[in-house]
Enzyme design. Structure first.
Site: not given
Ligand code: ACM
Length: 540
Positions: A355
């Site tokens: 992310e």
């Molecule tokens: C995640 O759930 N950002 C690995």
């Protein structure tokens, strides 16, 4: 059945400790009552018998024999193999075997040959190579119980199987009367080598005692990897001696503005050792380059503009990144990986990598590749969340799949092995249903059946059984504050994941699993576990 109740009041675990030879270490009248009220003349209890003995995860094969083996205060436990590891496993089994005043548990555990043949034998047998490094055989006849395994892990798992065959009250009551086990022959070994759970101790901090309790629960279900998510935007949770502000400042926050917390290096090393004794390898994760606000708040030089960020206590993701173009960032990564790797005997270091919304794809890939070089220079194998597959990966780097719509193409092309953590199946922080007050719902509701009923080998196009190391269930903690909260989200679903990781796909059936799992609620109650009484399970 006629149970004698007693034991320390503090916790079921303490009650077990009271029942060991260390009984004098437990002060007070409650502890003494355990010893005084026990009698070897108590009636024999016969454990209720759900399908396949109620064992989770389901063993590879179980054959019923004839007759019963009675286990009681006079039962001796012998072991062969002589190592301290095997002696410890024998003592661990003794915790779950009825005691009486005259025969403290420790005196009933002895190396084979010390006395006449014991009724329980734990035998290391290197010739049993077909069982792999974690398999075991268990033979219960009217004459005795013998667990054999090529390695100590198998003996430990055999003990967990025996524990589940005994009544739930053994988890709580140290002086349970004599118990009869049905004659059975079990042969067992896991499907996957990676059977994991992840604790997010960053969004909210979970102290060492709580992590140990979670490790105990993992061990009961033959899980063998504990991934600790040690840093994120909201908190840095492990002491780094060369960068002390990481904990002094970055460790002082949590989601919602709580006090945070962190593990000293000594506490972390103790957790690693505690897990290792239970055949669980700790996998440390320092998430980077994103999910780094706690570090960016601790050291100005990690930010491209040279200005430290304020602490963050919200729940947004994707806004933070280390500055990937300055050398101080790579000095920081090197120091952190070096210090944690030195405390971690396991071969893996997880760099997160998920992310990152503020970097271009080439900048992100360049960072991951440099982090990979650093991790390898400290003797570790790198793991990252599935986004890292866009970078050039070394074939030993492991990719952890979490996004339900991600493909495995890039990872497979590069020869990477995979850990499967599909959010819509095994994210234990997803709500069970709209009525669940804890948890999130962005990946959908995850029922017990959802966590159970899927085939890892059919999840990702192109990812065959051979490329899959196994399964891991993450427990993210944005909404979880106490251990009770973690337990509520983990149980019963973690048991479902454990079976998906251990048992052969061809033998796994939801209806059979829910009938076996039904007996585990009483065990969790006896252990003081705050589990979710899911309507999917016909609890007994
Ligand atoms: C995640 O759930 N950002 C690995």
């Amino acid at each position: 059945m006629n149970f004698t109740r007693g034991g320390c009041k503090t916790s079921s675990r303490m009650a077990l400790l009271c029942s060991l030879a260390t009984v004098q270490a437990c002060s007070g009248p409650a502890a003494m009552r355990v010893v005084e009220e026990t009698s070897a003349a108590e009636p024999v209890g016969v454990a209720a018998e759900p399908p396949d003995g109620g064992i989770v995860p389901l063993p590879l094969s179980t054959r019923a024999g004839s007759g019963r083996f009675t286990i009681g205060p006079d039962t001796e436990i012998q072991f062969t193999g002589g190592s301290a590891e095997v002696a410890w496993i024998a003592a661990h089994l003794a915790e779950f075997v009825p005691v009486d005043a005259a025969t403290p548990r420790s005196t009933r555990v002895m190396p084979a040959g010390t006395r006449a043949a014991g009724a329980i034998t734990l035998a290391l047998d290197p010739a049993l190579t077909s069982l792999g490094t974690e398999g075991y055989q268990l033979s219960i006849t009217p004459d005795g119980l013998t667990a054999s395994a090529p390695g100590p892990a198998g003996l430990f798992y055999a003990v967990q199987t025996v524990r589940q065959m005994l009544p739930a009250d053994i988890e709580q009551i140290s002086s349970l009367g004599r118990q009869a086990l049905a004659a059975t022959a079990i042969e067992d070994r896991p499907r996957f080598v990676w059977r994991g759970a992840m604790l997010d101790v960053s969004r909210h901090f979970l102290g060492p005692a709580d992590v140990k309790r979670f490790i105990d629960m993992m061990a009961l279900y033959k899980l063998n990897r504990l991934h600790l998510h040690l840093s994120d935007d909201q908190g840095w949770r492990i002491e780094i001696k060369s960068w002390p502000n990481l904990t002094a400042r970055g460790g002082s926050s949590a989601v919602g503005g709580g006090p945070g917390g962190f593990y000293t290096q000594a506490q972390y090393a103790d957790l690693v050792a505690y897990a290792a004794q239970r055949f669980i390898t700790v996998v440390p994760e320092i998430d980077m380059p994103g999910h780094t606000n706690a570090a960016l708040a601790s050291y100005a030089e990690l930010n491209c503009d040279g200005r430290a960020r304020p602490l963050y206590t919200g729940m947004r993701v994707g806004f933070s990144s280390l500055c990937t173009t300055t050398e101080s960032t790579y000095r920081f990564v090197d120091d952190v990986v070096r210090e944690i790797s030195a405390l971690t005997p396991g071969p893996w270091f997880h760099i997160g990598g998920d992310e990152v919304k503020t970097l271009s794809a080439p900048s992100y890939a360049a960072f991951v590749e440099r982090a990979q070089t650093i991790v390898r220079s400290h003797g570790k194998q790198m793991i990252g969340w599935d986004e890292i597959a866009g970078a050039a990966l070394h074939p030993t780097t492991i990719v952890q799949y979490w996004r339900p719509n991600a493909t495995a193409r890039d990872a497979i092309r590069q020869g990477s092995s995979l850990i499967l953590s599909p959010a819509n199946k095994v994210y234990l922080d997803m709500k069970y249903s709209p009525a669940t007050s804890l948890g999130l719902r962005w990946a959908g509701y995850v029922t017990v059946r959802t966590a159970y009923e899927w085939d890892p080998a059919r999840l990702l196009a192109g990812a065959s059984e051979a490329s899959i190391l196994g399964i891991e269930a993450p427990l993210w903690s944005e909404t979880l504050v106490t251990l009770d909260d973690y337990e509520y989200m983990a149980f019963p679903r973690l048991a479902a994941v454990a079976e998906a990781a251990w048992s052969p796909q061809s033998e796994r059936r939801w209806e059979d699993f829910r009938a076996r799992l039904a007996t585990h609620g009483a065990r969790w109650s006896a252990m003081g576990i705050n589990y979710y009484r899911s309507e999917e399970i016909p609890w007994r």
